[in-house]
Enzyme design. Structure first.
Site, PDB file in Angstrom:
ATOM      1  N   SER A 105       0.894  -1.178   0.000  1.00 27.54           N
ATOM      2  CA  SER A 105       0.000   0.000   0.000  1.00 27.54           C
ATOM      3  C   SER A 105       0.921   1.214   0.000  1.00 27.54           C
ATOM      4  CB  SER A 105      -0.893   0.022   1.247  1.00 27.54           C
ATOM      5  OG  SER A 105      -1.694  -1.123   1.296  1.00 27.54           O
ATOM      6  N   LYS A 128      -6.247   3.108  -2.638  1.00 28.87           N
ATOM      7  CA  LYS A 128      -6.041   2.347  -1.398  1.00 28.87           C
ATOM      8  C   LYS A 128      -5.937   3.286  -0.193  1.00 28.87           C
ATOM      9  CE  LYS A 128      -4.974  -0.957   1.437  1.00 28.87           C
ATOM     10  NZ  LYS A 128      -5.937  -1.990   1.828  1.00 28.87           N
ATOM     11  N   LYS A 134       0.254   5.091   8.353  1.00 26.64           N
ATOM     12  CA  LYS A 134       0.937   5.388   7.085  1.00 26.64           C
ATOM     13  C   LYS A 134      -0.069   5.637   5.961  1.00 26.64           C
ATOM     14  CE  LYS A 134       1.678   1.846   4.849  1.00 26.64           C
ATOM     15  NZ  LYS A 134       1.001   1.009   3.876  1.00 26.64           N
TER      16      LYS A 134
HETATM   17  P1  NDP Z   1       4.124  -6.795   7.988  1.00 21.32           P
HETATM   18  O1  NDP Z   1       4.693  -5.765   8.875  1.00 21.32           O
HETATM   19  O2  NDP Z   1       3.405  -7.974   8.590  1.00 21.32           O
HETATM   20  O3  NDP Z   1       5.272  -7.407   7.027  1.00 21.32           O
HETATM   21  C1  NDP Z   1       6.142  -6.591   6.343  1.00 21.32           C
HETATM   22  C2  NDP Z   1       7.045  -7.410   5.429  1.00 21.32           C
HETATM   23  O4  NDP Z   1       7.943  -6.524   4.773  1.00 21.32           O
HETATM   24  C3  NDP Z   1       7.895  -8.436   6.149  1.00 21.32           C
HETATM   25  O5  NDP Z   1       8.134  -9.510   5.262  1.00 21.32           O
HETATM   26  C4  NDP Z   1       9.180  -7.653   6.426  1.00 21.32           C
HETATM   27  O6  NDP Z   1      10.327  -8.492   6.533  1.00 21.32           O
HETATM   28  C5  NDP Z   1       9.286  -6.851   5.155  1.00 21.32           C
HETATM   29  N1  NDP Z   1      10.040  -5.616   5.323  1.00 21.32           N
HETATM   30  C6  NDP Z   1       9.810  -4.609   6.196  1.00 21.32           C
HETATM   31  N2  NDP Z   1      10.685  -3.607   6.003  1.00 21.32           N
HETATM   32  C7  NDP Z   1      11.510  -4.001   4.993  1.00 21.32           C
HETATM   33  C8  NDP Z   1      12.620  -3.418   4.349  1.00 21.32           C
HETATM   34  N3  NDP Z   1      13.056  -2.196   4.676  1.00 21.32           N
HETATM   35  N4  NDP Z   1      13.232  -4.108   3.356  1.00 21.32           N
HETATM   36  C9  NDP Z   1      12.799  -5.336   3.020  1.00 21.32           C
HETATM   37  N5  NDP Z   1      11.749  -5.961   3.595  1.00 21.32           N
HETATM   38  C10 NDP Z   1      11.113  -5.282   4.566  1.00 21.32           C
HETATM   39  O7  NDP Z   1       3.169  -6.024   6.973  1.00 21.32           O
HETATM   40  P2  NDP Z   1       1.869  -6.572   6.207  1.00 21.32           P
HETATM   41  O8  NDP Z   1       2.183  -7.842   5.529  1.00 21.32           O
HETATM   42  O9  NDP Z   1       0.700  -6.487   7.110  1.00 21.32           O
HETATM   43  O10 NDP Z   1       1.679  -5.377   5.140  1.00 21.32           O
HETATM   44  C11 NDP Z   1       2.442  -5.302   3.930  1.00 21.32           C
HETATM   45  C12 NDP Z   1       1.766  -4.237   3.042  1.00 21.32           C
HETATM   46  O11 NDP Z   1       0.424  -4.650   2.752  1.00 21.32           O
HETATM   47  C13 NDP Z   1       1.652  -2.858   3.745  1.00 21.32           C
HETATM   48  O12 NDP Z   1       1.854  -1.830   2.810  1.00 21.32           O
HETATM   49  C14 NDP Z   1       0.224  -2.869   4.289  1.00 21.32           C
HETATM   50  O13 NDP Z   1      -0.256  -1.546   4.454  1.00 21.32           O
HETATM   51  C15 NDP Z   1      -0.490  -3.664   3.207  1.00 21.32           C
HETATM   52  N6  NDP Z   1      -1.738  -4.332   3.625  1.00 21.32           N
HETATM   53  C16 NDP Z   1      -1.788  -5.110   4.760  1.00 21.32           C
HETATM   54  C17 NDP Z   1      -2.991  -5.709   5.135  1.00 21.32           C
HETATM   55  C18 NDP Z   1      -3.121  -6.570   6.357  1.00 21.32           C
HETATM   56  O14 NDP Z   1      -4.274  -6.955   6.707  1.00 21.32           O
HETATM   57  N7  NDP Z   1      -2.048  -6.931   7.070  1.00 21.32           N
HETATM   58  C19 NDP Z   1      -4.226  -5.529   4.328  1.00 21.32           C
HETATM   59  C20 NDP Z   1      -4.009  -4.779   3.108  1.00 21.32           C
HETATM   60  C21 NDP Z   1      -2.831  -4.186   2.803  1.00 21.32           C
HETATM   61  P3  NDP Z   1      10.789  -9.150   7.927  1.00 21.32           P
HETATM   62  O15 NDP Z   1      10.173 -10.507   7.955  1.00 21.32           O
HETATM   63  O16 NDP Z   1      12.265  -9.174   7.820  1.00 21.32           O
HETATM   64  O17 NDP Z   1      10.307  -8.236   9.050  1.00 21.32           O
END
Ligand code: NDP
Length: 298
Positions: free
Chosen positions: A97, A172, A241
């Protein structure tokens, strides 16, 4: 055969990647914390890539799902970066997002190498991702979307072309700003009613067959607030965010949007108070503190 890479095995990325693993797409996965990708790859019999470049090498479609657009941008360059692996003619589909301005910068950088880009945030939550019924809102060239649509259909039920690059991100952000506003205003309303002697369960029963209903009133409050369950599915930090992006887009477009700006400020304050791991619905606990009222059933 289309080959797909998936990067970012977080709360929503993992169930999305599970659907891709079941399809015949030669899936390779990468995650910043390598152990998560290693476990996923072993469980689902797909390839664990050691670097973003290795994940992208030979992939027709590379899907990213990180917290913010700048995370995607930070993985483009360098010997291990996405650009070192992405071939001309490949497409990067960013399911983060994200924010339109960064998406446009990423798209421009990729276009210099003949690589396509679509911003493609999703909605439907973790449950929708597990069911493979996400809505995918897409910005970029319509013809490019048609090329990758079969891949998006593996985890998405409704796939909508919203406009040029950044349009998916913008839709979004506005959607989630509405979610945030509904959460906050319903918490204020139910705290008021609780103080006035009305059981919140009774109030929700009325609201949910009346014009004030929303996803917050129909699902989130009955399942998570009245039960005091507050499961962690979508971090408050990420909703903060999203509302911030909506407010930023309004400013960039010169649209007066005081409610969006106020909601952004309220969610920033709640995020600071409740921390990085709090769930988005836990913002209700913050409103409870401000009002001195707990939203509980009789
Ligand atoms: P999480 O915090 O659960 O996961 C984030 C992921 O991104 C992890 O795999 C993390 O790796 C990785 N990550 C974080 N920072 C970095 C970085 N600097 N470089 C590389 N990898 C990184 O987030 P979500 O899965 O919940 O959300 C992901 C996206 O989807 C967001 O933009 C969110 O707004 C969107 N979203 C989420 C929903 C939800 O219900 N959760 C619904 C709809 C959209 P690591 O394992 O190392 O921490």
């Amino acid at each position: 055969m289309t080959t797909v890479a998936f990067l970012g095995l977080g709360a929503i990325g993992t169930p999305m990647a599970k659907h891709l693993a079941r399809a015949d797409l030669g899936l390779r996965v990468w995650n910043r914390t390598a152990a998560r990708a290693a476990t996923f790859a072993a469980e689902h019999k797909v390839t664990h890539a050691a670097t973003p470049a290795a994940a992208a090498r030979g992939a027709d479609v590379v899907i990213t799902c990180f917290p913010v657009s700048s995370d995607v941008e930070s993985l483009l360059e360098g010997a291990e970066g996405l650009l070192a692996g992405l071939a001309k003619g490949a497409t990067l589909v960013d399911c983060t997002s994200g924010d339109p301005a960064t998406s446009k910068r990423i798209a421009t950088r990729l276009a210099e190498r003949g690589i396509g880009y679509l911003d493609a945030p999703v909605s439907g939550g973790v449950l929708g991702a597990e069911a493979g019924t996400l809505t995918v809102m897409v910005g970029g060239e319509a013809a490019l979307l048609e090329r990758v649509r079969p891949v998006l259909e593996v985890f998405g039920k409704k796939i909508v072309h919203c406009g040029a690059i950044g349009a998916g991100d913008a839709v979004k952000a506005v959607n989630n700003a509405l979610l945030a506003l509904h959460l906050w205003s319903l918490a204020e309303g139910l705290a008021t009613l609780r103080k006035a002697g009305v059981d919140p369960a009774v109030a929700l029963d009325v609201i949910n067959t009346s014009s004030g209903r929303s996803n917050a009133s129909m699902n989130l409050f009955p399942e998570r607030v009245l039960t005091r369950a507050f499961p962690r599915t979508f971090r408050l930090a990420l909703l903060d965010k999203d509302v911030g992006i909506a407010a930023q887009v309004a400013r960039e477009q010169g649209v007066p949007a005081p409610t969006l700006q106020l909601t952004a400020d309220l969610f920033r304050a709640a995020h600071i108070a409740l921390g990085e791991e709090a769930d988005h619905v836990e913002v209700v606990k913050w409103v409870e503190q401000l009002t001195g009222v707990t939203i509980e059933k009789d």
